[in-house]
Scaffold this motif. Sequence first.
Motif, PDB file in Angstrom:
ATOM      1  N   GLY A 142      -9.079  -4.173 -12.029  1.00  0.00           N
ATOM      2  CA  GLY A 142      -8.742  -3.788 -10.671  1.00  0.00           C
ATOM      3  C   GLY A 142      -7.411  -3.081 -10.549  1.00  0.00           C
ATOM      4  O   GLY A 142      -7.083  -2.532  -9.514  1.00  0.00           O
ATOM      5  N   ASP A 143      -6.625  -3.088 -11.616  1.00  0.00           N
ATOM      6  CA  ASP A 143      -5.302  -2.453 -11.569  1.00  0.00           C
ATOM      7  C   ASP A 143      -5.099  -1.578 -12.797  1.00  0.00           C
ATOM      8  O   ASP A 143      -4.121  -1.677 -13.484  1.00  0.00           O
ATOM      9  CB  ASP A 143      -4.220  -3.539 -11.502  1.00  0.00           C
ATOM     10  N   GLN A 199       0.215   4.365   0.016  1.00  0.00           N
ATOM     11  CA  GLN A 199      -0.488   5.566   0.449  1.00  0.00           C
ATOM     12  C   GLN A 199       0.485   6.653   0.904  1.00  0.00           C
ATOM     13  O   GLN A 199       0.257   7.842   0.678  1.00  0.00           O
ATOM     14  CB  GLN A 199      -1.434   5.214   1.597  1.00  0.00           C
ATOM     15  N   ASP A 205       0.873  -1.170   0.000  1.00  0.00           N
ATOM     16  CA  ASP A 205       0.000   0.000   0.000  1.00  0.00           C
ATOM     17  C   ASP A 205       0.915   1.226   0.000  1.00  0.00           C
ATOM     18  O   ASP A 205       1.604   1.492   0.976  1.00  0.00           O
ATOM     19  CB  ASP A 205      -0.890  -0.019   1.255  1.00  0.00           C
ATOM     20  N   LYS A 214       1.645   8.899  -1.928  1.00  0.00           N
ATOM     21  CA  LYS A 214       0.537   9.355  -2.767  1.00  0.00           C
ATOM     22  C   LYS A 214       0.317  10.844  -2.595  1.00  0.00           C
ATOM     23  O   LYS A 214       0.402  11.368  -1.483  1.00  0.00           O
ATOM     24  CB  LYS A 214      -0.724   8.587  -2.367  1.00  0.00           C
ATOM     25  N   LYS A 247      -0.085  -1.136  -5.048  1.00  0.00           N
ATOM     26  CA  LYS A 247       0.619  -1.317  -6.311  1.00  0.00           C
ATOM     27  C   LYS A 247       1.713  -2.363  -6.129  1.00  0.00           C
ATOM     28  O   LYS A 247       2.193  -2.587  -5.012  1.00  0.00           O
ATOM     29  CB  LYS A 247       1.270  -0.002  -6.773  1.00  0.00           C
ATOM     30  N   TRP A 303      -9.095   8.943  -5.341  1.00  0.00           N
ATOM     31  CA  TRP A 303      -9.863   7.716  -5.562  1.00  0.00           C
ATOM     32  C   TRP A 303      -8.980   6.557  -6.024  1.00  0.00           C
ATOM     33  O   TRP A 303      -9.443   5.423  -6.084  1.00  0.00           O
ATOM     34  CB  TRP A 303     -10.938   7.972  -6.622  1.00  0.00           C
ATOM     35  N   GLN A 304      -7.739   6.809  -6.330  1.00  0.00           N
ATOM     36  CA  GLN A 304      -6.870   5.750  -6.822  1.00  0.00           C
ATOM     37  C   GLN A 304      -6.598   4.691  -5.754  1.00  0.00           C
ATOM     38  O   GLN A 304      -6.416   5.007  -4.578  1.00  0.00           O
ATOM     39  CB  GLN A 304      -5.531   6.320  -7.275  1.00  0.00           C
ATOM     40  N   ASN A 305      -6.547   3.446  -6.188  1.00  0.00           N
ATOM     41  CA  ASN A 305      -6.182   2.346  -5.298  1.00  0.00           C
ATOM     42  C   ASN A 305      -4.690   2.455  -4.993  1.00  0.00           C
ATOM     43  O   ASN A 305      -3.859   2.376  -5.900  1.00  0.00           O
ATOM     44  CB  ASN A 305      -6.488   1.010  -5.974  1.00  0.00           C
TER      45      ASN A 305
END
Length: 310
Positions: free
Chosen positions: A302-303, A172, A170, A175, A187, A182-184
Amino acid sequence: MDSPRARYLVFFQYVGTAFSGVMAVKQPMHKVGVQNLLESAAERLKSITPVKFNISSRTDSGVHALENSAHLDIQRLPGRPPFSPDILTSALNIHLEHPDIRVIRAFRAPDDFHARFEATSRTYLYRVVTGCSLDTLSVFDRNLCWALRAEHLNVAAMQEAAQHLQGTHDFQAFKSESKNNWQNPVKTLIRASVGPAPVSPFTHPQDKRKLQFWDIEFESKSFLYKQVRRMTACLVAVGLGTMTPSQVKEKLRSRDPQSGPAVLIAPAQGLFLKSVHYEGLDWGPGEDWYNRPSVSRGRSPGDVPEGPGL
């Protein structure tokens, strides 16, 4: 009877200094996007329907590309055969109105091919030079790397920190808080590497002994907005001794962009989109993808690669 529509996968490169980024600007004022100029060149091909470049990988203002890609459709006048990939490449280059953009090669692609969704990975290269400041760097390199006054980097520590970033995490903490929330953030970083690079050929002879160039590379299917520049800044901080590899690991685990020592975002001018990879694309540009044995081009909703770490 209308002529059939032909879809192409096109690879192109650019020096990003003069552009607002790769994406088109709807009402250009001072800078335009690379896409604006590519589509302007495509207008000269006289397609029945307007030609739109569907860009695979976004890059920001000042970021360069050794290789970006896009798919586009061209429908010629009735009775005119589709352009061959080689002719399309030459025609676009002839009509391009800016010297800092070049179409490298083109391929015929299946009608359902999508340059963005079907890319299997993207590789970014960041160039760093030690032993100088921006104002003492060769004028030919100033917009192509990050100049550091420090004479040395602890590359072993940078490589250790890079290993903490590899794998599925993750991200985050890397980021941008102000865009694409909103991006997941999960990665998979396939590769993160740090190593010495050859001295730039533009370096003045009297500077060659004191300057050292370094390459930092990241490969993943997709990146968060400015993720690459944030990870680069962390690795450089480790190299300079203001951050440790364990702090990079802790920052990643924290999922908090504000955690750990204050880390700037690496400047745009040192970043290059090095390559965009597609499964099965290993033949010459004159060949047609849609005539070859089928390859697995499965999309992964999903990616979806929304944006590079620019």
